[in-house]
Design a protein around this motif. Structure first.
Motif, PDB file in Angstrom:
ATOM      1  N   ALA A   1       0.830  -1.205   0.000  1.00  0.00           N
ATOM      2  CA  ALA A   1       0.000   0.000   0.000  1.00  0.00           C
ATOM      3  C   ALA A   1       0.867   1.259   0.000  1.00  0.00           C
ATOM      4  O   ALA A   1       0.596   2.223  -0.729  1.00  0.00           O
ATOM      5  CB  ALA A   1      -0.930  -0.002   1.211  1.00  0.00           C
ATOM      6  N   ALA A   2       1.921   1.257   0.809  1.00  0.00           N
ATOM      7  CA  ALA A   2       2.813   2.423   0.879  1.00  0.00           C
ATOM      8  C   ALA A   2       3.524   2.648  -0.449  1.00  0.00           C
ATOM      9  O   ALA A   2       3.625   3.783  -0.939  1.00  0.00           O
ATOM     10  CB  ALA A   2       3.827   2.223   2.003  1.00  0.00           C
ATOM     11  N   GLU A   3       4.014   1.562  -1.042  1.00  0.00           N
ATOM     12  CA  GLU A   3       4.743   1.692  -2.307  1.00  0.00           C
ATOM     13  C   GLU A   3       3.816   2.134  -3.436  1.00  0.00           C
ATOM     14  O   GLU A   3       4.238   2.860  -4.337  1.00  0.00           O
ATOM     15  CB  GLU A   3       5.428   0.373  -2.639  1.00  0.00           C
ATOM     16  CG  GLU A   3       6.597   0.076  -1.699  1.00  0.00           C
ATOM     17  CD  GLU A   3       7.225  -1.290  -1.913  1.00  0.00           C
ATOM     18  OE1 GLU A   3       8.363  -1.497  -1.457  1.00  0.00           O
ATOM     19  OE2 GLU A   3       6.553  -2.162  -2.523  1.00  0.00           O
ATOM     20  N   ALA A   4       2.547   1.721  -3.369  1.00  0.00           N
ATOM     21  CA  ALA A   4       1.580   2.168  -4.372  1.00  0.00           C
ATOM     22  C   ALA A   4       1.322   3.666  -4.263  1.00  0.00           C
ATOM     23  O   ALA A   4       0.882   4.304  -5.225  1.00  0.00           O
ATOM     24  CB  ALA A   4       0.268   1.399  -4.204  1.00  0.00           C
ATOM     25  N   MET A   5       1.616   4.230  -3.097  1.00  0.00           N
ATOM     26  CA  MET A   5       1.472   5.672  -2.877  1.00  0.00           C
ATOM     27  C   MET A   5       2.755   6.414  -3.223  1.00  0.00           C
ATOM     28  O   MET A   5       2.854   7.625  -3.012  1.00  0.00           O
ATOM     29  CB  MET A   5       1.090   5.925  -1.414  1.00  0.00           C
ATOM     30  CG  MET A   5      -0.283   5.390  -1.033  1.00  0.00           C
ATOM     31  SD  MET A   5      -0.547   5.268   0.776  1.00  0.00           S
ATOM     32  CE  MET A   5      -0.345   6.970   1.273  1.00  0.00           C
ATOM     33  N   GLY A   6       3.750   5.674  -3.740  1.00  0.00           N
ATOM     34  CA  GLY A   6       5.001   6.288  -4.140  1.00  0.00           C
ATOM     35  C   GLY A   6       5.993   6.495  -3.016  1.00  0.00           C
ATOM     36  O   GLY A   6       6.932   7.296  -3.140  1.00  0.00           O
ATOM     37  N   LEU A   7       5.827   5.764  -1.927  1.00  0.00           N
ATOM     38  CA  LEU A   7       6.692   5.927  -0.758  1.00  0.00           C
ATOM     39  C   LEU A   7       7.684   4.778  -0.632  1.00  0.00           C
ATOM     40  O   LEU A   7       7.374   3.639  -0.983  1.00  0.00           O
ATOM     41  CB  LEU A   7       5.838   5.989   0.517  1.00  0.00           C
ATOM     42  CG  LEU A   7       4.890   7.185   0.641  1.00  0.00           C
ATOM     43  CD1 LEU A   7       3.901   6.943   1.762  1.00  0.00           C
ATOM     44  CD2 LEU A   7       5.681   8.464   0.883  1.00  0.00           C
ATOM     45  N   ARG A   8       8.870   5.082  -0.139  1.00  0.00           N
ATOM     46  CA  ARG A   8       9.795   4.025   0.231  1.00  0.00           C
ATOM     47  C   ARG A   8       9.264   3.366   1.500  1.00  0.00           C
ATOM     48  O   ARG A   8       8.831   4.053   2.428  1.00  0.00           O
ATOM     49  CB  ARG A   8      11.198   4.579   0.463  1.00  0.00           C
ATOM     50  CG  ARG A   8      11.963   4.902  -0.805  1.00  0.00           C
ATOM     51  CD  ARG A   8      13.374   5.350  -0.481  1.00  0.00           C
ATOM     52  NE  ARG A   8      13.369   6.708   0.072  1.00  0.00           N
ATOM     53  CZ  ARG A   8      13.423   7.808  -0.673  1.00  0.00           C
ATOM     54  NH1 ARG A   8      13.489   7.708  -1.994  1.00  0.00           N
ATOM     55  NH2 ARG A   8      13.425   8.995  -0.107  1.00  0.00           N
ATOM     56  N   ALA A   9       9.319   2.038   1.560  1.00  0.00           N
ATOM     57  CA  ALA A   9       8.790   1.320   2.713  1.00  0.00           C
ATOM     58  C   ALA A   9       9.704   0.165   3.070  1.00  0.00           C
ATOM     59  O   ALA A   9      10.274  -0.486   2.191  1.00  0.00           O
ATOM     60  CB  ALA A   9       7.376   0.813   2.440  1.00  0.00           C
ATOM     61  N   MET A  10       9.835  -0.087   4.347  1.00  0.00           N
ATOM     62  CA  MET A  10      10.693  -1.161   4.848  1.00  0.00           C
ATOM     63  C   MET A  10       9.970  -1.903   5.957  1.00  0.00           C
ATOM     64  O   MET A  10       9.388  -1.285   6.860  1.00  0.00           O
ATOM     65  CB  MET A  10      12.003  -0.592   5.376  1.00  0.00           C
ATOM     66  CG  MET A  10      12.860  -1.606   6.124  1.00  0.00           C
ATOM     67  SD  MET A  10      14.363  -0.873   6.815  1.00  0.00           S
ATOM     68  CE  MET A  10      15.321  -0.669   5.317  1.00  0.00           C
ATOM     69  N   ILE A  11      10.004  -3.240   5.875  1.00  0.00           N
ATOM     70  CA  ILE A  11       9.496  -4.058   6.972  1.00  0.00           C
ATOM     71  C   ILE A  11      10.653  -4.271   7.928  1.00  0.00           C
ATOM     72  O   ILE A  11      11.620  -4.969   7.615  1.00  0.00           O
ATOM     73  CB  ILE A  11       8.952  -5.400   6.455  1.00  0.00           C
ATOM     74  CG1 ILE A  11       7.760  -5.170   5.510  1.00  0.00           C
ATOM     75  CG2 ILE A  11       8.529  -6.285   7.633  1.00  0.00           C
ATOM     76  CD1 ILE A  11       7.246  -6.436   4.855  1.00  0.00           C
ATOM     77  N   LEU A  12      10.540  -3.679   9.104  1.00  0.00           N
ATOM     78  CA  LEU A  12      11.617  -3.792  10.083  1.00  0.00           C
ATOM     79  C   LEU A  12      11.600  -5.159  10.756  1.00  0.00           C
ATOM     80  O   LEU A  12      12.632  -5.818  10.877  1.00  0.00           O
ATOM     81  CB  LEU A  12      11.491  -2.690  11.125  1.00  0.00           C
ATOM     82  CG  LEU A  12      12.657  -2.538  12.086  1.00  0.00           C
ATOM     83  CD1 LEU A  12      13.919  -2.151  11.329  1.00  0.00           C
ATOM     84  CD2 LEU A  12      12.326  -1.474  13.147  1.00  0.00           C
ATOM     85  N   THR A  13      10.407  -5.603  11.172  1.00  0.00           N
ATOM     86  CA  THR A  13      10.278  -6.920  11.793  1.00  0.00           C
ATOM     87  C   THR A  13       8.814  -7.309  11.922  1.00  0.00           C
ATOM     88  O   THR A  13       7.945  -6.456  12.083  1.00  0.00           O
ATOM     89  CB  THR A  13      10.925  -6.957  13.195  1.00  0.00           C
ATOM     90  OG1 THR A  13      10.809  -8.271  13.743  1.00  0.00           O
ATOM     91  CG2 THR A  13      10.242  -5.972  14.150  1.00  0.00           C
ATOM     92  N   SER A  14       8.560  -8.614  11.825  1.00  0.00           N
ATOM     93  CA  SER A  14       7.236  -9.144  12.169  1.00  0.00           C
ATOM     94  C   SER A  14       7.370 -10.019  13.415  1.00  0.00           C
ATOM     95  O   SER A  14       6.501 -10.845  13.691  1.00  0.00           O
ATOM     96  CB  SER A  14       6.658  -9.947  11.002  1.00  0.00           C
ATOM     97  OG  SER A  14       7.530 -10.996  10.622  1.00  0.00           O
TER      98      SER A  14
END
Length: 469
Positions: A303-316
């Motif tokens: 969803a974030a990348e579709a908004m043109g944003l850099r996104a990172m999953i830090l941890t689950s």
């Protein structure tokens, strides 16, 4: 369907643009996780044939078809099954945390149990479920919808342990600092329903069982094709239990709670023989896993990348004390904003897991709260040093701790707002009353039932202040 119901209030103050970004990501993520849509996407009736993914069942050959369920996402799960089966459903019994006006059932009785602490209504519903199961036979089919929260909602202690003792046990363990796996090791072994005991009871009748589940366990891999039966399904009332009696005994010793737990519980767990162990396999049951903990971060990243944003999953795998996690995320925000590590701004940092709040003395409690609210309140204390940074944290099923809200959202202006309104955030953290504090400054997030249950969803947004006017 709108998931965040008080969005207008949340976007009326503070770092508004940052809040809008975070709430947009959360809204899109929660809609994609909704279990009603997940079940409908893989299930349908064709005449008398029930199709689920790559399997099918002829319901005309079944004497009875029953629906059983429990959990914080059970409303949406059970609604989908009730709607799909129509008149082929003989009877349903489910236990939910909150009954909503939008819940529609034709053949299913709904009971409101207790969570996080069990209650009498949940216990009485369990007795009705067990009575229904005991009347079943080899020609019957049980379809079960289970999500997180079922351990409390589907409360039915074994003979010799009272409901009051089970409630006290749950209360002590949730405040002990133990993680959910450790808490479950104890309460599954004193339950007539949980830890696979309901499945064992169904198995003893010769009836068939189909299970739909959502796994909120930290460490469960992300889902792939949810229409393919899941072979490693475990740890619910309808699946095999991975915890053992020895685990339960070790937890009591580790957290030094023997003198705080009811004597009947301690005596039973310490002396129970191998014949009292929970079941470890159900090879004949069919299970479908709709969502797991990593799914929320994966969908939020999309969803974030579709908004043109850099996104990172830090941890689950996020666990530990909630207020410490809030401090950590504020530090991450400052690092991103100042040095561009581990990702350059504007950026979204995502995490999921299950943080906890340790409360050793109930007399210290001055209000209401929950882990997600403590996380965002703690974040606010340091966020003023990261202009525009915004932290969103919710219990993804819609209720955080002992409150009617899902969690909180704070930003770099929240501490200033709190001071202006005479709200003492450090005192709220000490007294575990962050609900009252966040509500007063307009930062409590309200969703109602979301249709999923994947523990905590945390979204941190850090803008690039160098490019802002």
């Amino acid at each position: 369907m709108i998931k965040i119901r008080n969005r207008r209030e949340l976007c009326s103050h503070g770092d508004i643009e940052s809040r809008k970004i975070v709430l947009d990501i959360a809204e899109k993520t929660l809609n994609q996780l909704d279990s009603y849509q997940r079940i409908k996407s893989i299930s349908h009736m064709e005449g008398s044939i029930l199709h689920i993914g790559n399997r099918s069942w002829d319901l005309s050959k079944k004497r009875h078809v029953y629906l059983l369920g429990a959990g914080k996402a059970c409303n949406h799960m059970a609604m989908a099954v009730d709607e799909i089966l129509g008149d082929y459903l003989t009877k349903g019994i489910i236990i939910v945390k909150i009954s909503e006006e939008t819940d529609v059932f034709r053949h299913t009785d709904v009971y409101v149990g207790g969570h996080p602490l069990p209650n009498q209504a949940g216990y009485e519903a369990c007795l009705k479920i067990l009575d229904l199961v005991d009347q079943a036979g080899p020609e019957d089919l049980f379809i079960c919808t289970i999500s997180g929260g079922s351990s409390a909602l589907m409360s039915c202690p074994i003979e010799g342990i009272s409901l009051e003792a089970e409630i006290s046990t749950t209360d002590v363990m949730l405040k002990s600092g133990a993680n959910i796996y450790e808490v479950n090791a104890i309460r599954r072994h004193i339950s007539a329903m949980n830890g696979g005991m309901l499945a064992k009871r169904i198995e003893n009748t010769g009836a068939e069982l189909i299970g739909f589940g959502i796994s909120d366990a930290v460490g469960t891999p992300a889902t792939k094709d949810i229409g393919i039966p899941y072979k490693q399904y475990a740890s619910t009332p309808i699946g095999p239990d991975k915890t053992t009696l020895e685990d339960a005994r070790n937890v009591i010793k580790k957290y030094n709670v023997a003198d705080r737990l009811p004597k009947t519980v301690v005596d039973y767990l310490m002396n129970a023989g191998p014949d009292k162990e929970t079941p470890k396999e159900f090879p004949n049951n069919t299970y479908y896993l709709l969502n797991t903990l990593p799914d929320s971060c994966i969908l939020a990243k999309q969803a974030a990348e579709a908004m043109g944003l850099r996104a990172m999953i830090l941890t689950s795998f996020l666990e530990g004390e909630s207020k410490d996690a809030g401090t950590f995320f504020a530090s991450v925000a400052r690092e991103i904003m100042t040095y561009g590590n581990p990702i350059s701004p504007p950026a979204v940092i995502l995490s999921s897991g299950e943080v906890t709040t340790q409360i050793l003395d109930n007399s210290s409690i001055t209000g209401h709260g929950g882990p997600s609210q403590e996380l965002t309140a703690s974040f606010a204390l340091l966020a003023s040093k990261a202009k525009g940074a915004c932290m969103f944290s919710i219990d993804s099923e819609g209720t955080d701790g002992t409150t009617p809200v899902a969690g909180g959202i704070t930003d770099s202006t929240s501490c200033k707002t709190a001071l202006e309104k005479n709200v003492d955030i450090p005192a709220a953290l000490r007294g575990h009353s962050c609900y009252e504090a966040l509500r007063e400054i307009g930062d409590a997030v309200f969703t109602g039932n979301t249709g999923t249950n994947l523990c905590d969803l945390n979204i941190l947004y850090v803008p690039d202040i160098k490019t802002q006017p």
